[in-house]
Write an enzyme that holds these catalytic residues in place. Structure first.
Site, short mmCIF file in Angstrom:
data_model
loop_
_atom_site.label_atom_id
_atom_site.label_comp_id
_atom_site.label_asym_id
_atom_site.label_seq_id
_atom_site.Cartn_x
_atom_site.Cartn_y
_atom_site.Cartn_z
N ASP A 422 0.86 -1.17 0.00
CA ASP A 422 0.00 0.00 0.00
C ASP A 422 0.90 1.23 0.00
O ASP A 422 2.11 1.13 0.27
CB ASP A 422 -0.89 -0.03 1.25
CG ASP A 422 -1.75 1.20 1.37
OD1 ASP A 422 -2.28 1.66 0.35
OD2 ASP A 422 -1.89 1.71 2.49
N GLU A 565 -0.86 20.86 -1.45
CA GLU A 565 -1.56 22.12 -1.23
C GLU A 565 -1.25 22.69 0.15
O GLU A 565 -1.04 23.90 0.31
CB GLU A 565 -3.06 21.89 -1.38
CG GLU A 565 -3.87 23.16 -1.52
CD GLU A 565 -5.30 22.87 -1.94
OE1 GLU A 565 -6.12 22.59 -1.04
OE2 GLU A 565 -5.59 22.88 -3.14
N ARG A 669 8.84 16.68 -6.47
CA ARG A 669 7.55 16.81 -7.15
C ARG A 669 7.40 18.24 -7.62
O ARG A 669 7.60 19.18 -6.85
CB ARG A 669 6.42 16.45 -6.20
CG ARG A 669 6.48 15.04 -5.70
CD ARG A 669 5.45 14.78 -4.62
NE ARG A 669 4.08 14.95 -5.11
CZ ARG A 669 3.01 14.43 -4.51
NH1 ARG A 669 3.17 13.72 -3.42
NH2 ARG A 669 1.82 14.60 -4.99
N ASP A 752 -4.90 6.05 -4.40
CA ASP A 752 -4.64 7.44 -4.74
C ASP A 752 -4.71 7.70 -6.23
O ASP A 752 -4.68 6.78 -7.05
CB ASP A 752 -3.25 7.84 -4.23
CG ASP A 752 -3.35 8.69 -2.97
OD1 ASP A 752 -4.47 9.09 -2.63
OD2 ASP A 752 -2.32 8.94 -2.33
N ARG A 852 -5.66 4.09 -8.02
CA ARG A 852 -7.12 4.11 -8.03
C ARG A 852 -7.71 2.71 -7.99
O ARG A 852 -8.70 2.41 -8.66
CB ARG A 852 -7.64 4.85 -9.27
CG ARG A 852 -7.63 6.37 -9.13
CD ARG A 852 -8.57 6.82 -8.04
NE ARG A 852 -8.62 8.27 -7.90
CZ ARG A 852 -9.12 8.88 -6.84
NH1 ARG A 852 -9.59 8.16 -5.84
NH2 ARG A 852 -9.15 10.18 -6.77
N ASP A 878 -1.65 -0.83 5.98
CA ASP A 878 -1.97 -0.39 7.34
C ASP A 878 -3.45 -0.12 7.57
O ASP A 878 -3.85 0.21 8.69
CB ASP A 878 -1.19 0.90 7.66
CG ASP A 878 -1.72 2.10 6.90
OD1 ASP A 878 -1.79 3.19 7.48
OD2 ASP A 878 -2.07 1.94 5.72
N ASN A 881 -8.59 -1.05 3.97
CA ASN A 881 -8.61 -1.27 2.53
C ASN A 881 -7.51 -2.23 2.08
O ASN A 881 -7.49 -2.66 0.93
CB ASN A 881 -8.46 0.06 1.79
CG ASN A 881 -7.15 0.76 2.11
OD1 ASN A 881 -6.72 0.80 3.27
ND2 ASN A 881 -6.50 1.31 1.12
#
Length: 1216
Positions: A422, A565, A669, A752, A852, A878, A881
């Site tokens: 994950d 952000e 990034r 993600d 996704r 963790d 999901n």
């Protein structure tokens, strides 16, 4: 304040312009049909007590067993083991007269072995049960009637209940949102446990339920929900609500899923739609599987071989007995052949032979090691204890140690081929640091990224090690230039941390920028300061975050939709542009200038917000400043922004492109920032079109919005670019690098967005600059023909085929490929007619990132890798999901982080942080695999060496079923005399120390290659046992057959020969295990040599007992064997003869064909690692598996690039 309800200050629906348009009643009345049969009476749970409306309870269970199923399932698990099945049959036959042993001696060991294993399973499953009960007993506030709410355990919540959930609480079931503390009925939800994303999602209730804003309002509330049946799809929901004699359509934006968390919202009210195992998170869970290790499965085949041998020698024995019975027994008068019974009847030799076959099957049962399983159980529990107690895997911050939740799979840790991980919470801690930026073509930021620091340090090391050219080249680089020899040095990633330590640690979380040219208002002194002003304002305004005052610092923290952000807002604040307030239509910025004593507060009115999506790869906001000027501010991927620049807006494009490439090479990034000034008339015309698109209800609404946004987002003027460093969890790059050097493949499966997943891939070095990315995507839905699904599948298959062909035709040896695929595409790629082509492509790529993906898809990908490659898989995560893939993988590892314990509860092993996976696999996995493999091989050796001597004696004793050994000898052989040494081998053996395991990661490949439990080694040990049995029996027979044994001239009887043979067996097998061990502690010495001493002590004490107990062994050591030199001489000769071939084999192997650990052991023994550092460094470099991912590969790529530049400059200088 109205009826105790908090009135929020802003309507978030004004911000999210791409969100679903709120439909009126008349618009939804025509769409009431819902696929599914679920009918829910809101606030009337008593109506769901009987079928067909009786739904499952909210009780959840992740255990393998329950009270009813434990006994049958656990017994089935035990008797899946072939040996246990054989001994069950033998125990049943021991109740008959044909058994050579008493029933107790056969039943008791089997009951002990099976009972111990079942007790261990019960203990481990009870831990899962305790964790389940912690969840089931959580309290939730539920409407009890008459407007009164009270607390009730989660497990007692029913479908139809109205539940109140408060801030930072988990939702106890899948709920329909009715109202919230906000005036708009919105709430913020964190879905990390479902899809791995930490950014907050906005949910909205229907307008019609907004008045249900306090407890009293639910006194008379009723309604009916008709919706879809339970399903695992997290992102869809179809249903409608019948309320107040009207019907309202429902969609996923009104559904709150179980195990999501309420954030930044005081409270919400919701009605329960799905409970327990009907909830979407549990629908994505898979049943807890019963896992068996590869070695244990292979053991069954060895047992089959031994069982075949057992049947074969039993057949020989029974045929021999039948022949003897027919032809010789009539002549043996002392056996009274005139009074036969069915077991000994010369007239019916076939029947006697058949009965003897059963006797022989039981007698030779020592070939099948019943104590093997119980010994392995004991060893694995002790190994698990060592894993639990390893201080190097203890996390001081959380206080969580590593935990082996099941000990069945210890050795499997040493055979892992592929890791499926994950992302969120596993690799990352979702913290971004603003590190560099480019404004008006000028680069700012003096701090270096981890990649840059490692590359520079490595080149410095290589310059210092030119004398390594005196040493021979590593075989993988013999064809290269001699200048490349220095690459043999080991890249220690810890040096990155050391180098980083030289920098002053930034006290501001999310801001690691250092450059005095921009700080403290110095940017005003820079050329183009007006562009700098725009840059900072774009950072502060182009966002959707919510500011929250921080009482401790006096500043603001930000709840942002993405970590990037949040980092931009922190950076803007540190540069003097603090975002501190948001209303329905404005954002407020507090700007600080050095020449002004007080900050200036400015208001920017938000006219439109064009959200970021993975398709758009950009976000824009249209604002009006205090002077009335309309501005479009945009941030996005450089490839998208640059193609939308105006002719006059490309002034800084060349310099910014160069900076972006440098930032990308440094592992950062990046985003580009741009703006556009708008005229009133131009904006008004566009806004009319945009509002029409928003008001559209048809299927093309999203397309119309996209086209409208695309019309406006053009003719930009470039301002600059940002570079943030993604903060991974501590030690993640180093761990991934070490695992890559150990030869492990690493896949990332995340919920993600694709861009986020790619950036994380760069941050943890699964991706790097220059790596060729293969992105498999679906077709645009607008371009689909009628047979859409087939066209999509054909399109995906073509992409996979072309990519596979491209990899095969690649000539560059340094070329690396990364496969990136999203969930929609993966759904097609996992279908039966395409999954093998997809897997083939994925295996050929150095790195695989699936984004996704739903929890179900994670499990399906894991199953595909496990079954398609046939190799051991490990899944690590963790959150809830990740439970599906954790249970599906051969080994599941849960991270005991801050987001619940669902992953840990379903896992086989749990660790506190991803970095501990390195030690769990490379150290404990390597040790456990080798220990168990050697232990099992030795077990087969010693049982064959012992068991076959019984068969040989049978041939000498007319196949009579007579044992040459005393019954007590045989009982003690596996239980006491040889059990402790083999347990010490399985628990304490170390071919190399833990430090060396980490320094030589390629040693780990001995496990995946199965070098210590392949058929060559297994058959070698079986042959060794066969040879030892021959030597033990025939050498003793030759020595004692007609020799004078005692001083009085007496020859040896059966008891004497049997005891001497047994002494030789004890000495031979214990000396053999001593030769097998590489690492001795006082415990091993005590167990090995103590077992031999115990044998003599037992023989002495047994001989002292009454002849009624000791029988023919009365005083056998003191009076018979002890005084006879031939007894001691025979023991010495037989022991040496048994172990000489093995000693010769390992000596030859170490001299002429040494394994990796043999070389390391010799280096450590002669202390060459201290005396000859260059040689030690060279050997360590050889112990790196050749890989194209990881920090080392990334640094080497950077070095190749820097060298290329230097060579180019050098060539230019020579040419000039």
């Amino acid at each position: 304040m109205t009826r105790g309800r908090i009135r929020a200050k802003l309507r978030q629906s004004h911000l999210y312009t791409f969100s679903c348009f709120r439909q009126t009643t008349t618009e939804t009345e025509g769409r009431n049909s819902v696929q599914g049969s679920r009918l829910i009476h809101c606030n009337q749970p008593h109506l769901h007590q009987k079928k067909p409306l009786k739904y499952c309870s909210n009780f959840i269970s992740t255990t393998k067993y329950n009270v009813v199923t434990f006994l049958p399932k656990a017994i089935f698990e035990q008797f899946r083991r072939v040996a246990n099945l054989y001994f069950l049959l033998a125990a049943a036959l021991s109740l008959t007269a044909i058994s050579p042993f008493s029933p107790v001696s056969m039943i008791a060991p089997l009951a002990f072995v099976v009972g111990l294993s079942m007790a261990k399973e019960a203990l481990e499953d009870s831990r899962r049960f305790v964790q389940d009960m912690k969840v089931n007993l959580r309290k939730a506030s539920v409407h009890k009637g008459n407007g009164v709410f009270g607390f009730r355990p989660w497990r007692k919540i029913q479908v139809g209940d109205v539940v109140k959930v408060e801030k930072d609480q988990f939702f106890p079931a899948d709920l329909l949102l009715l109202s919230s503390s906000y005036e708009d009925g919105i709430c913020y939800v964190e879905t990390m446990n479902l899809d791995g994303e930490t950014n907050l999602k906005v949910k909205r209730c229907l307008e019609v339920t907004l008045p249900l804003d306090d407890e009293e309002s639910f006194k008379d509330f009723t309604g009916i929900i008709r919706c879809e049946d339970p399903n695992p799809n997290l992102y869809t929901f179809v249903g409608n609500l019948e309320y107040d004699r009207q019907v309202f359509s429902l969609d996923p934006s009104q559904i709150l899923l179980r195990d999501s968390k309420l954030r930044n919202t005081a409270y919400v009210y919701g009605v329960v739609v799905f409970t327990g195992h009907d909830s979407k998170v549990m629908q994505n869970a898979t049943e807890s599987p019963s896992k068996r290790s590869t070695i244990e499965k292979k053991m069954d085949y060895v047992i089959y071989i031994l069982f075949t041998l057992l049947v074969m020698i039993s057949l020989i024995s029974s045929i021999g007995f039948a022949v003897k019975t027919k032809y010789q027994v009539p002549d043996w008068f002392y056996l009274q052949p005139q009074n036969p019974d069915s077991l000994f009847n010369p007239k019916k030799p076939a029947l006697s032979g058949f009965y003897h076959l059963i006797t022989a099957l039981i007698l030779y049962g020592y070939l099948i090691p019943i104590s093997l399983y119980v010994s392995i159980e004991v060893v694995k529990v002790l190994q698990a204890t060592f894993i639990n107690q390893d201080i190097h895997m203890y996390d001081e911050e959380t206080g969580n140690p590593a935990q082996a939740r099941t000990s069945n799979l210890n050795e499997e840790l040493g055979q892992v081929d592929t890791i499926l991980s994950d992302k969120t919470g596993t690799l990352t801690c979702n913290q971004m640091d603003f590190l560099k930026c480019s404004i008006a073509g000028t680069a700012y930021g003096v701090r270096s990224s981890e990649v840059e620091l490692a590359a520079v340090k490595q080149m410095a090391i290589e310059e210092d090690e030119v004398d390594l050219s005196n040493f021979p080249l590593h075989r993988d680089s013999r064809h290269g230039s001699g200048k490349n020899v220095a690459r043999a040095s080991e890249i220690e990633l810890e040096t990155v941390i050391t180098a980083n330590g030289n920098h002053k640690k930034s006290p501001v979380k999310g801001f690691s920028f250092e450059d005095n040219r921009l700080m403290n208002g110095n940017w005003l002194k820079e050329p183009n300061s007006d562009v700098h002003l725009l840059f900072f304002r774009i950072l502060a305004i182009c966002q959707t975050a919510i500011p929250e005052p921080d009482g401790d610092t006096g500043s603001f923290t930000y709840e942002a939709e993405s970590p990037d952000e949040g980092a931009f807002l922190v950076a803007a604040r540190e540069f003097g542009f603090e975002f501190f307030k948001r209303t329905q239509s404005s954002v407020f910025i507090r700007e600080r200038y050095p020449d002004s004593g007080h900050p200036v507060e400015r208001e920017f009115k938000i006219l439109n917000l064009l959200e970021f999506t993975s398709k758009r790869k950009r976000m824009s906001v249209i604002v009006r400043d205090e002077h009335g000027q309309i501005l479009l501010l945009c941030k996005g991927a450089d490839s998208i922004i640059f193609e939308r620049l105006s002719k006059t807006g490309r002034m800084y494009e060349e310099a910014t492109t160069r900076h972006l490439n440098e930032y990308g090479e440094a592992g950062l990034r990046t985003l580009a920032l741009a703006y556009r000034k708008l005229e009133e008339s131009e904006y008004a015309t566009w806004n009319n079109e945009f509002q029409k698109a928003k008001a559209c209800i048809g299927a093309d609404r999203e397309g119309m919005l996209e086209r409208a946004a695309d019309m406006m987002e053009r003719e930009f003027i470039l301002v600059g670019a940002t570079a943030v460093e993604d903060k991974l969890q501590k030690g993640v790059p180093q761990c991934i690098d070490k695992l890559a050097q150990a030869g492990l493949k690493i896949w990332v499966l995340t919920g993600d967005k694709m861009e986020t997943a790619i950036n994380i891939g760069f941050a943890c070095s699964l991706l790097r600059q220059g790596m060729k990315q293969i992105c498999i995507t679906t077709m645009n839905p607008d371009t689909l023909p009628k047979d859409g699904k087939e066209a999509v599948k054909e399109h995906i298959l073509n992409q996979i085929t072309n990519a596979s062909q491209m990899i095969k035709l690649e000539k560059d040896p340094h070329a690396a490929f990364a496969l990136i695929i999203d969930g929609k595409t993966l759904a097609h790629a996992l279908e039966d007619d395409m999954k093998h082509q997809f897997l083939g492509l994925a295996v050929d790529c150095a790195s695989v990132i699936c984004c996704r993906v739903s929890p179900k898809q994670k499990a399906m990908v894991t199953r595909l890798v496990k079954e398609g490659t046939g190799k051991t898989t490990l899944a690590i995560g963790d959150g809830a999901n990740d439970v599906g893939m954790i249970q599906e993988a051969d080994i599941g590892v849960g991270i005991s982080g801050v987001e619940g314990m669902q992953a840990v509860m379903a896992s086989d092993f749990s660790i506190a942080q991803f970095r501990f996976l390195e030690r769990l696999l490379v150290v404990h996995g390597h040790w456990c695999y080798k220990r168990i493999a050697q232990m099992v091989c030795y077990f087969f050796y010693k049982n064959i060496a012992f068991g076959l001597t019984l068969f040989y004696f049978e041939a000498f004793a007319a196949f009579s079923g007579q044992s040459v050994y005393d019954d007590w000898y045989m009982l003690l052989f596996n239980v006491i005399l040889t059990s402790l040494p083999v347990i010490s081998l399985g628990v304490f053996e170390q071919d190399v120390s833990s430090e060396v395991c980490l320094q030589f990661p390629a040693l780990y490949q001995q496990g995946p290659k199965n070098l210590f439990f392949d058929w060559y080694r297994i058959l070698g040990w079986i042959a060794n046992g066969f040879y030892s049995s021959l030597v033990i029996f025939f050498l003793n027979i030759i020595i004692f057959y007609d020799q004078a044994f005692r001083a009085g001239g007496q020859t040896a009887d059966m008891e004497t020969v049997g005891t001497t043979m047994f002494t030789c067996i004890i000495w031979a097998v214990n000396c053999q295990i001593a030769l097998t061990m590489s690492h001795f502690t006082w415990i091993q010495h005590l167990f090995v040599w103590g077992s031999i001493v115990t044998w003599y002590l037992f023989l002495f004490l047994y001989g002292l007992m009454s002849p009624l107990i000791s029988g023919n062994a009365y005083s056998i050591l003191v009076e018979v064997l002890g005084p006879a030199p031939i007894y001691w001489a025979a023991t010495l000769i037989v022991t040496v003869a048994c172990n000489l071939p093995y000693l010769a084999h390992i000596s030859f192997q170490r001299c002429f064909n040494p394994m990796d650990h043999h070389v390391i052991q010799e280096i450590k023994y002669y202390k060459k690692d201290v005396e000859d550092q260059h040689m030690w460094t060279r050997e360590r470099s050889k112990a790196r598996h050749k890989t194209k991912i990881g920090f080392t590969a990334r640094v080497e790529a950077k070095i190749r690039q820097l060298r290329g530049r230097l060579q180019k400059k050098h060539s230019n200088l020579i040419a000039s």
